[in-house]
Design a protein around this motif. Structure first.
Motif, short mmCIF file in Angstrom:
data_model
loop_
_atom_site.label_atom_id
_atom_site.label_comp_id
_atom_site.label_asym_id
_atom_site.label_seq_id
_atom_site.Cartn_x
_atom_site.Cartn_y
_atom_site.Cartn_z
N TRP A 172 6.17 0.17 -2.56
CA TRP A 172 4.38 0.18 -2.48
C TRP A 172 4.51 1.67 -2.48
O TRP A 172 2.83 1.27 -2.97
CB TRP A 172 4.67 -0.79 -1.75
CG TRP A 172 2.54 -1.49 -1.62
CD1 TRP A 172 1.97 -0.66 -2.00
CD2 TRP A 172 2.64 -1.85 -2.77
NE1 TRP A 172 0.70 -1.38 -2.05
CE2 TRP A 172 0.85 -2.14 -3.35
CE3 TRP A 172 3.57 -2.94 -3.90
CZ2 TRP A 172 0.35 -3.08 -4.26
CZ3 TRP A 172 2.34 -3.45 -5.27
CH2 TRP A 172 0.82 -4.19 -5.09
N ASP A 173 4.65 2.32 -1.30
CA ASP A 173 3.39 3.34 -0.35
C ASP A 173 3.58 4.41 -1.44
O ASP A 173 2.41 5.08 -1.34
CB ASP A 173 3.52 3.45 0.59
CG ASP A 173 3.38 2.31 2.10
OD1 ASP A 173 1.97 2.15 1.31
OD2 ASP A 173 3.79 2.56 2.91
N GLU A 174 5.08 4.76 -2.46
CA GLU A 174 5.33 5.68 -2.74
C GLU A 174 4.85 5.33 -4.07
O GLU A 174 4.06 6.45 -5.50
CB GLU A 174 7.34 5.58 -2.92
CG GLU A 174 7.85 5.82 -2.22
CD GLU A 174 9.50 6.11 -1.89
OE1 GLU A 174 9.53 7.04 -0.73
OE2 GLU A 174 9.93 6.18 -3.58
N MET A 175 4.67 4.06 -4.49
CA MET A 175 3.97 3.78 -5.71
C MET A 175 2.11 4.25 -5.75
O MET A 175 1.46 5.03 -6.94
CB MET A 175 4.22 2.64 -6.37
CG MET A 175 3.44 1.84 -7.24
SD MET A 175 3.42 0.08 -8.26
CE MET A 175 2.25 -0.26 -6.61
N VAL A 176 1.25 3.57 -4.75
CA VAL A 176 0.43 4.14 -4.75
C VAL A 176 -0.26 5.75 -4.10
O VAL A 176 -0.82 6.46 -4.86
CB VAL A 176 -0.55 3.33 -3.27
CG1 VAL A 176 -1.83 4.12 -2.44
CG2 VAL A 176 -0.50 2.09 -2.85
N SER A 236 -0.69 -12.70 -3.00
CA SER A 236 -0.07 -11.73 -4.08
C SER A 236 -1.15 -11.39 -5.04
O SER A 236 -0.90 -10.54 -5.81
CB SER A 236 0.97 -12.69 -4.73
OG SER A 236 0.11 -14.03 -5.78
N VAL A 237 -2.10 -12.48 -5.32
CA VAL A 237 -3.40 -12.21 -5.94
C VAL A 237 -4.44 -10.96 -5.62
O VAL A 237 -4.83 -9.77 -6.12
CB VAL A 237 -4.38 -13.27 -5.79
CG1 VAL A 237 -5.22 -12.77 -7.51
CG2 VAL A 237 -3.62 -14.55 -7.17
N ASP A 238 -3.97 -10.28 -4.29
CA ASP A 238 -4.85 -9.42 -3.76
C ASP A 238 -4.16 -8.36 -3.88
O ASP A 238 -4.67 -7.22 -3.77
CB ASP A 238 -5.90 -9.65 -1.70
CG ASP A 238 -6.51 -10.41 -1.84
OD1 ASP A 238 -7.77 -10.51 -2.76
OD2 ASP A 238 -6.59 -11.39 -1.19
N ALA A 239 -2.67 -8.50 -3.99
CA ALA A 239 -1.69 -7.49 -3.93
C ALA A 239 -1.99 -6.33 -4.86
O ALA A 239 -1.99 -5.48 -5.49
CB ALA A 239 -0.36 -7.32 -3.59
N TRP A 240 -1.97 -7.82 -6.30
CA TRP A 240 -2.80 -6.83 -7.23
C TRP A 240 -3.36 -6.54 -7.91
O TRP A 240 -3.88 -5.60 -8.43
CB TRP A 240 -2.68 -7.95 -8.33
CG TRP A 240 -3.20 -7.94 -9.12
CD1 TRP A 240 -2.56 -7.05 -10.89
CD2 TRP A 240 -4.44 -9.05 -9.90
NE1 TRP A 240 -3.29 -7.25 -11.92
CE2 TRP A 240 -3.93 -8.17 -12.18
CE3 TRP A 240 -4.65 -9.99 -10.10
CZ2 TRP A 240 -5.17 -8.91 -13.03
CZ3 TRP A 240 -5.56 -10.68 -10.92
CH2 TRP A 240 -5.52 -10.06 -12.22
N PRO A 298 5.74 -5.24 -1.12
CA PRO A 298 4.19 -4.26 -0.02
C PRO A 298 5.55 -4.24 1.25
O PRO A 298 5.44 -3.27 2.33
CB PRO A 298 3.42 -4.65 0.27
CG PRO A 298 3.32 -5.95 -1.19
CD PRO A 298 4.75 -6.25 -1.63
N ASP A 299 5.97 -5.65 1.65
CA ASP A 299 6.65 -4.72 2.87
C ASP A 299 7.74 -4.29 3.37
O ASP A 299 8.76 -4.71 3.88
CB ASP A 299 7.35 -7.26 3.44
CG ASP A 299 7.11 -7.81 2.79
OD1 ASP A 299 8.37 -7.40 1.61
OD2 ASP A 299 7.49 -9.06 3.48
N GLY A 300 8.29 -4.48 2.24
CA GLY A 300 9.78 -3.63 2.12
C GLY A 300 11.18 -4.22 1.78
O GLY A 300 12.11 -4.13 1.96
N SER A 301 10.67 -6.07 1.54
CA SER A 301 11.35 -7.29 1.10
C SER A 301 12.28 -6.68 0.04
O SER A 301 13.29 -7.47 -0.12
CB SER A 301 10.78 -8.05 2.22
OG SER A 301 10.25 -8.62 0.32
#
Length: 425
Positions: A172-176, A236-240, A298-301
């Motif tokens: 997720w961090d790489e995407m951001v 999950s909505v907040d993540a989007w 986001p948590d790498g799961s």
């Protein structure tokens, strides 16, 4: 009202895991079961695919002398109403392209479709979870042969990524970080649509599935042990919506066609949407170099890949050519049809034994096979009124416009679903 607990929903790996199995196809030398000079009318909503379908059906016609297959397309937005009327008598279609999941149920309940379980060979080779897209909720019978699986990804412009020295993100961090780099270069990172609200639940699945937990969370929801208002779904909505900084200027007024144009013109680096967009983008800009990536949790799961059955082909109970129609639909369950469909229409066929020749389709299939995730609001909570998909489309629009927060949007969805949903026993 429809009761989702009356059918067991298999939510493990979808058809992709079973694609190596060969379906039982009707004999190529089979005669025309309904007699010579028979015309089988196939109604559908894909006007843009009419010529290709006619080409695909020529293979069936060559193996069945005296039979002509006519594909009759209607405007997508008018098709459901036209079909519901057309299925009432023999003047309608012999074979119909059917919507999936909850949108199929009115035709099942009206008795206008032939249950195919004991009528055609090959259905038992499909994954049960793929057949869920063509299954009646009230009786568990299968009413169509699924024709496509749609997977959801971030589709990106590889030339832009290469020019900026960016690789496909694996976290997720790489995407951001990639989106930050793209934005700093003056290019819009994401071409999101907002005004065409049907796309909003798709975007939420793409960026939120890894947060709510995909299939395991769906299982809890179907058992009544989790809801849309619980924290994983709200998060999950907040993540989007946390990606809004990358949606570009004036995103509140961006339509679906606007977003497509931003991407194909090179003004945006990526487009969150379905795998069906590949054909659209290549047609709009043949020089566009495309790639796809799946959004990591986001948590790498993990890196879930949402997907769903797009529709199926079924037989009208009112058809005067029912035997010939059943034979055509049985052929649609064969690898011969599935491979032609995949190759000529650039789609993922759920028919066992079909492997996409398109590189990006094959990549999508591999990712989906490795970590399939459901399209919850559309596929599994659309069996009653109001559907979760309609509720999500509306409430997510209010969310983007700043009228409610993520918890408020989730509350509207759950309040509507509570009017009809009963957990499975």
């Amino acid at each position: 009202m429809l009761n989702i607990r009356r059918v067991t929903l298999a939510t493990g790996a979808l058809a992709v895991g079973a694609l190596a199995i060969t379906a039982c196809a009707p004999s190529a030398g089979a005669g025309n079961a309904a007699g010579d000079d028979t015309t089988i009318t196939v109604w559908g909503w894909r006007q843009e695919d009419a010529t290709t379908y006619e080409e695909i059906f020529k293979t069936f016609e060559e193996a069945h002398p005296g039979v002509e297959v006519e594909y009759v397309p209607y405007l997508n937005t008018e098709y459901d109403t036209i079909l519901a009327t057309g299925l009432k008598d023999a003047s309608g279609p012999d074979v119909a392209q059917l919507r999936s999941y909850g949108l199929l149920q009115p035709l099942v309940e009206s008795g206008d479709l032939v249950a195919l379980d004991d009528e055609i060979d090959g259905l038992d080779e499909f994954s049960p979870s793929v057949l869920d897209g063509a299954r009646g909720v009230s009786d568990g019978a299968v009413y169509g042969v699924p024709f496509a699986i749609q997977t959801l990804h971030v589709i990106y412009n590889t030339a832009i990524f290469d020019d900026l020295g960016l690789d496909e993100p694996t976290t997720w961090d790489e995407m951001v970080e990639a989106f930050d780099t793209i934005k700093a270069s003056g290019v819009t990172p994401l071409a999101n649509t907002v005004t065409d609200t049907w796309m909003l639940p798709i975007e939420q699945e793409i960026f939120g599935a890894g947060t709510y937990g995909g299939t395991p969370y769906l299982e809890k929801m179907l058992d009544g042990d989790a809801t849309f208002t619980d924290q994983p779904w709200v998060d999950s909505v907040d993540a989007w919506t946390s990606t809004q900084d990358y949606w570009g200027d004036n995103f509140q007024g961006t339509s679906y066609e606007d977003a497509q144009a931003l991407f194909t013109s090179g003004q945006a680096a990526a487009f969150p949407g379905g795998i069906w967009e590949l054909a659209n983008f290549r047609k709009a800009n043949p020089d566009l170099e495309l790639g796809i990536f799946n959004v990591p949790a986001p948590d790498g799961s993990g890196t879930p890949v949402p997907g769903y059955v797009d529709g199926s082909f079924g037989v009208s109970n009112a058809s005067d050519n029912k035997d010939a129609a059943l034979e055509l639909v049985e052929w649609m369950a064969s690898p011969e049809f599935g491979q032609a469909f995949s190759d000529k229409l650039a789609q993922i066929s759920p028919v066992p034994g079909v492997t996409p020749t398109d590189k990006l389709l094959a990549e999508a299939v591999d990712g989906y096979a490795a970590e399939p995730s459901p399209y919850i609001t559309y596929a599994y909570f659309s069996g009653g009124t109001p559907t979760a998909w309609d509720l999500a489309s509306s409430s997510f629009s209010s969310l983007i416009l700043g009228e409610i927060d993520a918890a408020g949007a989730a509350g509207k969805i759950q309040q509507g679903v509570d009017q009809w949903f009963t957990p499975r026993s």
